[in-house]
Design a protein around this motif. Structure first.
Motif, mmCIF file in Angstrom:
data_model
loop_
_atom_site.group_PDB
_atom_site.id
_atom_site.type_symbol
_atom_site.label_atom_id
_atom_site.label_comp_id
_atom_site.label_asym_id
_atom_site.label_seq_id
_atom_site.Cartn_x
_atom_site.Cartn_y
_atom_site.Cartn_z
ATOM 1 N N CYS A 81 33.329 39.986 61.795
ATOM 2 C CA CYS A 81 33.825 38.603 61.778
ATOM 3 C C CYS A 81 34.864 38.433 62.868
ATOM 4 C CB CYS A 81 34.431 38.259 60.424
ATOM 5 S SG CYS A 81 35.094 36.550 60.335
ATOM 6 N N PHE A 95 40.380 39.057 66.135
ATOM 7 C CA PHE A 95 41.171 37.823 66.188
ATOM 8 C C PHE A 95 41.431 37.490 67.654
ATOM 9 C CE2 PHE A 95 45.649 36.124 66.333
ATOM 10 C CZ PHE A 95 45.356 34.855 65.851
ATOM 11 N N VAL A 121 37.737 35.855 64.190
ATOM 12 C CA VAL A 121 38.575 34.730 63.767
ATOM 13 C C VAL A 121 39.155 34.072 65.021
ATOM 14 C CG1 VAL A 121 40.541 34.003 62.375
ATOM 15 C CG2 VAL A 121 39.131 35.939 61.622
ATOM 16 N N VAL A 171 44.285 35.505 58.307
ATOM 17 C CA VAL A 171 43.256 36.509 58.611
ATOM 18 C C VAL A 171 43.035 37.413 57.400
ATOM 19 C CG1 VAL A 171 42.695 38.487 60.075
ATOM 20 C CG2 VAL A 171 43.700 36.427 61.089
ATOM 21 N N LYS A 222 49.507 33.456 60.723
ATOM 22 C CA LYS A 222 48.108 33.765 61.017
ATOM 23 C C LYS A 222 47.690 35.086 60.407
ATOM 24 C CE LYS A 222 47.467 30.647 64.827
ATOM 25 N NZ LYS A 222 46.770 30.382 66.091
ATOM 26 N N ILE A 249 40.839 35.651 54.885
ATOM 27 C CA ILE A 249 39.443 35.619 55.334
ATOM 28 C C ILE A 249 38.775 36.960 55.070
ATOM 29 C CG2 ILE A 249 37.957 35.450 57.367
ATOM 30 C CD1 ILE A 249 40.112 33.450 58.493
ATOM 31 N N SER A 308 41.559 30.556 62.368
ATOM 32 C CA SER A 308 42.956 30.568 61.925
ATOM 33 C C SER A 308 43.735 29.750 62.933
ATOM 34 C CB SER A 308 43.508 32.001 61.857
ATOM 35 O OG SER A 308 44.888 31.967 61.570
ATOM 36 N N GLN A 321 31.938 34.055 62.063
ATOM 37 C CA GLN A 321 33.073 33.505 62.791
ATOM 38 C C GLN A 321 33.864 32.585 61.874
ATOM 39 O OE1 GLN A 321 31.830 32.660 67.196
ATOM 40 N NE2 GLN A 321 29.943 32.700 65.988
ATOM 41 N N SER A 322 35.188 32.657 62.005
ATOM 42 C CA SER A 322 36.074 31.837 61.201
ATOM 43 C C SER A 322 37.176 31.293 62.091
ATOM 44 C CB SER A 322 36.649 32.646 60.037
ATOM 45 O OG SER A 322 37.343 31.803 59.138
#
Length: 371
Positions: free
Chosen positions: A18, A112, A20, A96, A92, A99, A61, A58-59
């Motif tokens: 993932c 990140f 972020v 994270v 953040k 998530i 922050s 994918q996310s």
């Protein structure tokens, strides 16, 4: 969801599961609260789409007003690519962490990216295993080995959609009243057990790589080894899939079985952690026990304890496997593979199977084994 299982083959970095994203001056050009209008470069859009196609979630922050920022992502046509967005005013590192926790991913599989060195440093201090990247490296990400998974499968290419369906499924489950079994029956689950084809071997290999909490031995089977087993009439290489009214869960299990006189040897069982609470593991073991009982065969299952797979041992014990020593296992003591395994902490659990009822919360479709 799947627990992180790192691809630890020698010389290969842990694959990112993932990424972020920060938004201002990272995903898009400009600062939303100051500039009002922000733009998404075509090259960055291509990075988002490419990583998604590789099965990398994918996310977001971002320190922004949530509704304003999300509306902008929708207007730019990329909101659908981001799961579990964290848009607000907290730190953040905590965003994270949330998530990673929701995804049940190890921090070593999270990346990140941010344009602010102070934000990168804050995340690195609190989450040292999370890999940080400055915004100027955005376009280089697809070329990095950690963003290049070893395998590409049907499931990996639709991973985001499966996770998003999973979030909807869990939300409905949380709101459901009455017994959980009633909710599970309402899902209309169908479990299919099938013999692996050449095309599906990458899915099998991926499961042995990605699954650690529900991998009975912690062993990774290479593509070459799996192909040799496919050609062996004394082995079954089985892939388990699960679907329900929300959509496919994808490939959720793999079994490697070897046939000996009067005994079936379960050399590997690995199931996805994200379907444990749906009874998939128990249904699979009960089906296997019923099939072995019908064939008049004992079951011997390999188990090697790791620091993460205690749940699998519990599943075996609950299904009736024990440490009983049986003459049927004598066929496993002479080969070099077994001698090496015995020196590596391998246990062999035994079951004299009896007929078992079909599951009540799902329909199970499976072949006749060794037919």
């Amino acid at each position: 969801m799947d627990a992180a299982a790192d691809d630890d083959r020698p010389g290969r970095p842990v694959t990112v599961k993932c990424l972020v994203w920060d938004l201002d001056n990272t995903l898009w050009q400009g600062t939303l609260l100051e500039d009002g209008e922000v733009a998404l470069a075509d090259e960055v859009r291509k990075v988002v789409i490419e990583l998604d196609s590789r099965g990398i979630l994918q996310s977001v922050s971002s320190k922004n007003d949530h509704d304003h920022a999300w509306a902008r992502l929708e207007a730019l046509g990329v909101a659908e690519y981001f799961v579990l967005p964290e848009i607000g005013w907290g730190t953040k590192s905590e965003a994270v962490r949330r998530i990673a926790d929701r995804l049940n991913f190890a921090h070593s599989t999270i990346a990140f990216i941010d344009d602010q060195p102070a934000e990168l440093a804050e995340v690195a201090f609190h989450l040292p295993e999370v890999r940080g990247y400055p915004a100027e490296r955005v376009l280089a990400l697809p070329d990095l080995p950690e963003f290049t998974p070893a395998t590409s499968t049907v499931d990996s290419r639709r991973r985001r959609a499966m996770y998003q369906a999973g979030f909807r499924r869990e939300a409905e489950r949380a709101e459901a009243t009455g017994p959980d079994e009633e909710f599970l029956r309402s899902l209309g689950m169908v479990m299919r057990v099938g013999r692996a084809t050449d095309e599906e071997l990458s899915r099998v290999e991926e499961l042995t790589l990605r699954t650690s909490q529900m991998n009975a031995t912690g062993v990774h089977y290479s593509d070459a080894r799996l192909r040799s087993l496919l050609a062996d009439p004394h082995h079954e290489v089985l892939v388990v899939t699960l679907t329900d009214r929300f959509g496919p869960h994808g490939a959720v299990g793999v079994l490697l079985l070897a046939r000996h006189p009067g005994m079936w040897h379960l050399k590997l069982l690995a199931t996805s952690c994200r379907v444990v609470s749906y009874g998939a593991g128990a249904a699979l073991l009960n089906w296997l026990a019923d099939a072995a009982a019908g064939a008049g065969a004992h079951l011997v299952a390999d188990f090697r304890a790791t620091d993460r797979n205690r749940m699998m041992e519990i599943a075996y014990r609950f299904a009736g496997f024990d440490d009983h020593s049986c003459a049927c296992a004598a066929a496993l003591t002479g080969d070099a593979e077994s001698r090496a395994a015995a020196d590596d902490g391998l246990q062999r659990l035994h079951l004299v199977p009896e007929p078992r009822p079909a599951p009540t919360t799902m329909r199970l479709e499976a072949p006749v084994l060794f037919a």
